[in-house]
Design an enzyme around this catalytic site. Sequence first.
Site, PDB file in Angstrom:
ATOM      1  N   ASP A  74       0.784  -1.229   0.140  1.00  0.00           N
ATOM      2  CA  ASP A  74       0.029   0.138  -0.024  1.00  0.00           C
ATOM      3  C   ASP A  74       0.797   1.212  -0.129  1.00  0.00           C
ATOM      4  O   ASP A  74       1.549   1.435   0.872  1.00  0.00           O
ATOM      5  CB  ASP A  74      -1.005  -0.019   1.207  1.00  0.00           C
ATOM      6  CG  ASP A  74      -1.928   0.935   1.078  1.00  0.00           C
ATOM      7  OD1 ASP A  74      -2.263   1.640   0.115  1.00  0.00           O
ATOM      8  OD2 ASP A  74      -2.750   1.102   2.219  1.00  0.00           O
ATOM      9  N   ASP A  96       2.561   4.891  -5.519  1.00  0.00           N
ATOM     10  CA  ASP A  96       2.049   6.311  -5.473  1.00  0.00           C
ATOM     11  C   ASP A  96       2.833   7.610  -5.783  1.00  0.00           C
ATOM     12  O   ASP A  96       3.725   8.064  -4.775  1.00  0.00           O
ATOM     13  CB  ASP A  96       1.412   6.434  -3.984  1.00  0.00           C
ATOM     14  CG  ASP A  96       0.893   7.600  -3.568  1.00  0.00           C
ATOM     15  OD1 ASP A  96       0.560   8.489  -4.614  1.00  0.00           O
ATOM     16  OD2 ASP A  96       0.361   7.860  -2.743  1.00  0.00           O
ATOM     17  N   GLU A 126      -1.623   5.936  -8.750  1.00  0.00           N
ATOM     18  CA  GLU A 126      -2.533   6.945  -8.148  1.00  0.00           C
ATOM     19  C   GLU A 126      -2.392   8.359  -8.924  1.00  0.00           C
ATOM     20  O   GLU A 126      -1.446   8.842  -9.172  1.00  0.00           O
ATOM     21  CB  GLU A 126      -2.253   7.363  -6.627  1.00  0.00           C
ATOM     22  CG  GLU A 126      -3.153   8.244  -6.040  1.00  0.00           C
ATOM     23  CD  GLU A 126      -3.186   8.238  -4.528  1.00  0.00           C
ATOM     24  OE1 GLU A 126      -3.020   7.255  -3.896  1.00  0.00           O
ATOM     25  OE2 GLU A 126      -3.690   9.134  -3.942  1.00  0.00           O
ATOM     26  N   ILE A 250      -9.747  -0.506   3.372  1.00  0.00           N
ATOM     27  CA  ILE A 250     -10.343  -0.335   4.629  1.00  0.00           C
ATOM     28  C   ILE A 250      -9.188  -0.596   5.547  1.00  0.00           C
ATOM     29  O   ILE A 250      -8.807  -1.645   5.893  1.00  0.00           O
ATOM     30  CB  ILE A 250     -11.444  -1.252   4.923  1.00  0.00           C
ATOM     31  CG1 ILE A 250     -12.696  -0.987   3.882  1.00  0.00           C
ATOM     32  CG2 ILE A 250     -11.944  -1.270   6.212  1.00  0.00           C
ATOM     33  CD1 ILE A 250     -13.951  -1.800   3.906  1.00  0.00           C
ATOM     34  N   SER A 252      -8.878   2.091   8.731  1.00  0.00           N
ATOM     35  CA  SER A 252      -9.211   2.493  10.034  1.00  0.00           C
ATOM     36  C   SER A 252     -10.483   1.821  10.870  1.00  0.00           C
ATOM     37  O   SER A 252     -10.345   1.730  12.050  1.00  0.00           O
ATOM     38  CB  SER A 252      -9.845   3.961   9.760  1.00  0.00           C
ATOM     39  OG  SER A 252      -8.567   4.899   9.521  1.00  0.00           O
TER      40      SER A 252
HETATM   41 ZN   LIG Z   1      -4.278   5.247   0.932  1.00  0.00          ZN
END
Ligand SMILES: [Zn+2]
Length: 304
Positions: A74, A96, A126, A250, A252
């Site tokens: 991620d 990213d 991204e 997901i 949090s």
């Molecule tokens: Zn993110």
Amino acid sequence: MAGGYAVPAYNFNNLEQLQGILMGCAETRSPVILQVSGSARRYITAALLPHLVRGGVELVRSLDSPIPIALHLDHGDTFELARDCINSGFSSVMIDGSHHPFEENIRLTRQVVEYAHARGVTVEGELGVLAGIEDEVTSEVSHYTRPEEVEEFVGQTGVDSLAISIGTSHGAFKFKVKPGEEPPPLRFDILEEIARRVPGFPIVLHGASSVMPEYVDLINRYGGVMEEAVGISEDQLRRAAAGAVCKINIDSDGRLAMTAAIRQFLAEHPGEFDPRKYLGPAREALAAMVSYKNRQVLGSAGRG
Ligand SMILES: [Zn+2]
């Protein structure tokens, strides 16, 4: 996309999170993307991580109905990090480059795509910047994705999926709203324009926790202080999943579910000091949260 659902990407940082995610996804027969940030990988340690996940895959394979599992980086921020993850067995990486100028984002992303595709690994890019704070990523303001840049970016980089910014936000404090007020709606007009320009291309939503109020309430009731934590409404996530959004991140909500369970257990059992006693219920709370999301929000249950 054809099935009108999104594959869940749940972040983990330790053994109990990995187990909870796999339990919830196996139970609902949902495909799952196990996701670690660069700092999560450092926390687990790069040496242990691949073995931990291989163990998880073996565990799920031994079940009656195994599910597809991906291991994904991620918010990879450098070519070197993406390369190291690919070489240690990741099946997917995100690069990213959204904080770079457009041309530099294309160059960096293409470099990772060339390395990854030669090794059978998929890449998420991204465009646009999400507001909020989470692990590697901090931004005060969001910059919506410009649909007119998407075709060129996808065409020139060869990415397999694209994270976009349409009003979601990282972390548990996504929006400043007064009591009773709704957070601003997602920009579905941008999503639809992107889907029109790159038909059939998989879109990714980051920062898509609902910041489920039952967990925030439990945390606050048992000694925590999380005022004004607010997230993305489930109806909006359902709508996104039914369209071009094929992967929903997901993190949090999983953190909140575990913290709520740990706080409640320790408050009710002040004499306990065996980590299994409070991490066990936390793992179960995470599995229950994952089952709920797969069934009720993402539509991924039964698709594994
Ligand atoms: Zn993110």
